[in-house]
Enzyme design. Structure first.
Site, short mmCIF file in Angstrom:
data_model
loop_
_atom_site.label_atom_id
_atom_site.label_comp_id
_atom_site.label_asym_id
_atom_site.label_seq_id
_atom_site.Cartn_x
_atom_site.Cartn_y
_atom_site.Cartn_z
N GLY B 10 0.81 -1.09 0.00
CA GLY B 10 0.18 0.07 -0.07
C GLY B 10 0.80 1.19 0.08
O GLY B 10 1.92 1.17 -0.18
N TYR B 11 0.09 2.35 0.00
CA TYR B 11 1.00 3.46 -0.04
C TYR B 11 1.62 4.18 1.16
O TYR B 11 2.88 4.52 1.23
CB TYR B 11 -0.03 4.79 -0.48
N CYS B 132 -4.75 11.51 8.98
CA CYS B 132 -3.80 12.56 8.44
C CYS B 132 -4.48 14.04 8.47
O CYS B 132 -3.65 14.78 8.98
CB CYS B 132 -3.34 11.96 7.02
N ASN B 293 0.41 13.59 3.99
CA ASN B 293 -0.64 12.60 4.39
C ASN B 293 -0.04 11.34 4.65
O ASN B 293 -0.24 10.39 5.48
CB ASN B 293 -2.13 12.38 3.48
#
Lengths: 326, 326, 326, 326
Positions: B10-11, B132, B293
């Site tokens: 994932g990011y 975030c 974020n």
């Protein structure tokens, strides 16, 4: 109806050329620009390449029925008397004659906002179009204000594309600085607050952010109602107010990706989209409005107002509906 | 210190890989991904091409000192007990253990926000990083709240890039729909309101807009003070609060193009920039905060918290300052 | 003339709805979509909100004069026989009937490219529109090829916005991956090479890059002439070829910022802009062409071809000139 | 090693400040800017806010071991003699001393491209870094040229972000014109063609397009091999050439979305990614290279060259790997 555009090399000037050319009742006589006089319009506005137009210098301005002034603040007030000798009707897009200001010659300008002033525009020969973010906020807030839904100050969070600051290059519009910016360049004290107060009868506390787009203005207005409300009540107020207004679309979708107004779908159009939401406790109304700052927020608002002033169909020349995807 | 990243495709997982690799005291043992197990990490995260990593399946998770969980909501709670048998310390980036929630095994997670909880983190073995946008709003508002500058509700206008919704494609993240969008997708009722209330002790009325960027979160907080204030008073409160905090920069420039916090300069960094303005009548404070974020709002906040928990320099592995132009 | 659009929820389908609605001689009967049947068109195409349309299911397709098929590859070939029973004329935007392919029923489709096939289209009842990048390359290269200016293979560097791959989400169109991408996704072997060969009579070696825009296709064609040439010679060839073609603009400005074709000014228009340059030694011609992939490269090309086929003014319904700034 | 940056308010100057500050062996003495002397560096480079730097005027330039010159073309040549009296080593990023040009004082500048000139740089005291697009093209083409894979001219299609033209605003970098532009501003005759010829020993026919990004340069090179080749042959040539070069990554993925070099993942890094494809008939090689124009194409290339010249680890201070997503 013979028409000229003064300040035709700017961004709102270019939009006026486009809209006047597409208008069934208007005939473009001259595109006037001091700086670009004698040069092809297409060098500045490549979208108009096929029209084969050339800029004229201001001193060659010919008599017309209507002159559009698309000039920077100050320049309109300066040129206005001279233009008034050649043009029966003047539609001004600058801030110079807003909020009921009168010109040097004593002419009072009517507000070019047919959604609020449909009764005052017919027959008008001096029209001043409100600012782009002001227009969005006014059309978002005036119905709520009238319906008694606004208690206290309204927070107006406004986002603007780069075309809003005009065609003149400078450090703040340099692409490498501006391309990905979310720049809160006017956190307080924007002059549009006064226009909003004058027309929507609310006190706006405005914050403006320059965002990564070329066109488009969007306002998110945070309203405290005097007592808890539901979303359908607010929607009903908006829908009733704009039932017969051709350019305000009340957008309130419950499905799909695009449920609230988004300026991306309004580039080139004269629409202003308005929608709303309400906090679960009914304690805050969020009204969102979006428009193309160069069209409904300037050139298109001017053409629309001229249509109303001269008794033409309100949407003549303004039919482009915008694109999806955008 | 041996470290693994679970949910590494994932990011936020990718950011953890990057940060752990650059960290002088952390040693990456495994990048874990169910879906991509056996495949090169570079197929998913091309920036890490030169590291030559391969994804491991969850069932091969090896014992480590610290496991980072970068999993979707729900998945963390599900896997946590198993991970706890292999890892002394767990740093969780999901919403599953926020706001003092305890895990199935009864472990209480500390809040991974060293700016507020520097005293509670040393020695912690369970850390949960806040959301975030919540992080940005909390760090913008907590000092004002503590200083008695907040009367009534706060309007929080939040803007988020597309990476905030993760790596899974879908209709709302399809580029042709999202590329130029200013989509007010959550006008009211965002779950981060609760986190802000818990940590900043203010009631936030939040509106979230998806904006045309990949990274970055920015909040514009509109605060009504109990009595009129001046900007320098607010600045002083922020500066005093964050004097010794390595990752909060109080940004209040009076010259130049970039005067208030802009997420474009924070990509890849663990900084959160905070700045403010005040209406002329002193009746509204506007606090602006920006961060990446995926870093300060997730992976970087996790590494920073781990540094504090384990007695390492707070900024170890987090030195990248961001780019200009961006 | 009664018209329906099959596949109206896709991007070219949406453009057809927009163009048909604005067309003075066409009357939209149905917007057909299997997946969205019964839902408002505005949920998918928010720009058409004010039209109040609803999607119809394919099985309710009513008899019309003309059906536009805006379907994915394969689906057109499958549905075509059924549509042929209800519609006298079919305009197909898919690849299924390109390059002279005939349908199951043996009907031969004419190529919907009036710039090359103005003589073959009048009266046509089956029309297939070429691919978007192929259209740009063909219109850039055919005049040079005809004039004997092309020796050997041509390198075609093509750039495409994300709308070119349709409305279906997937990993390659996920905004966080695609938003800032310069992705050479098809460095060699693109199927448009065959279309270019068939219509422009040159061998194209094509490379396609997905670029950060939603709309627009641009080709930069590198041509080796048999002997050194000058720019004015090439310009003359282009100008002569397109003198009477309403939608090809030969763009060759020597001043201003925008000297060669740029797709940013063509969103929503049916124009294809073509321009050129030549290396100082005359040894290479660079021809640049740009268009809106969804309009001139699809829906607009279809409407234009229908206009020619039915003897209407070629530009009916296609007057939108594009925007500046964009 | 004491270092100063002259021209520190420009974009490559700002990158030098960032890289020098992060470098374990370099000690920043002065950030020099004529225009901004006395002002905080953060007004210009907000990413460096936390460093608390102030610009110095050129006349106060202090003696240092190394001066980096990040000045516009012409200004370097003018200042160089004065700087040479104060700095033992000069690293110049302008075009003034490229291609073996010698300074007024007769000093010969070595080419700051360690991938090709690793043998010539150790000990060098005058280093000139090649242009950004030239660097990409040279590193893409030199191995093929050396391996005899290039017959005839090479078409180099180059794309550049807006930072490549520097920090000075002007009509061509005005955001409203540049934001969505695909502007073929230099279709032929770019000066980098000469640099490519000098270093890669091929004749490049180059076309440059300004694309919608701030950072990044990408070249797509179309090479005609003397006889048909296969992709694996070309890959092998690239891999062998760059096996031991820390900053060239040969990217040739067969799976995933990102298979060929894309500048979006290289912002802030010193990597140059190189990949390739071959037409089915083996008749054309497509080599793609990407880099950050301000780092590997300027400031980073300078630091890397200085590292080699002074016997430091080649990658000292240049470890940032770039971001995903970007």
């Amino acid at each position: 109806m013979k028409v000229s555009v003064v300040g035709a090399a700017g961004y709102t000037g270019g939009e006026l050329l486009r809209l006047v050319h597409a208008h069934p009742e208007l005939d473009l006589v001259q595109a006037v620009s001091r700086r670009h006089a004698g040069r092809p319009v297409a060098e500045v506005h490549p979208n108009l390449h096929h029209l084969g137009l050339t800029f004229h210098p201001p001193q060659e301005l010919a008599p017309v029925d209507t002159a559009f002034l698309a000039l920077p603040s100050g320049a309109s007030a300066e040129l206005e008397a001279g233009v008034a000798e050649l043009a029966g009707t003047i539609v001004d897009l600058s801030p110079d004659f807003r909020a009921g200001a009168s010109s040097a010659s004593g002419d009072v300008y009517r507000t070019g906002l047919p959604e609020l002033y449909a009764d005052e525009l017919p027959g008008a020969e001096r029209i001043s179009v409100p600012g782009c973010m002001a227009t969005a906020a006014i059309l978002a807030l005036a119905p709520l204000s009238k319906a008694g839904l606004v208690a206290g100050d309204v927070v107006v969070d406004a986002r603007t594309g780069s075309s809003g600051s005009g065609a003149e290059p400078g450090p703040s519009s340099h692409h490498a600085e501006r391309g990905n910016a979310f720049r809160v360049y006017k956190p307080a004290g924007h002059r549009h607050e006064k226009e909003i107060a004058a027309h929507a009868k609310v006190r706006a506390r405005m914050t403006v952010t320059a965002v990564p787009s070329v066109r488009g203005a969007q306002v998110v207005c945070h309203v405290t109602p005097p007592e808890p409300v539901e979303r359908r009540d607010v929607l009903r107020v908006l829908q009733r107010e704009y039932r017969d207004r051709p350019f305000v679309r009340v957008v309130a979708r419950s499905r799909g990706v695009h449920r609230l107004p988004d300026p991306q779908f309004l580039s080139g159009t004269n629409f202003v989209d308005v929608g709303c939401a309400v906090d679960e406790d009914g304690g805050r109304i969020v009204v969102v409005a979006a428009l193309d700052n160069l069209v409904k927020g300037a050139a298109g608002g001017g053409v629309q107002s001229l249509n109303v002033a001269r008794g033409l169909p309100e949407d003549a020349g303004l039919e482009f509906p915008g694109l999806h995807p955008a």
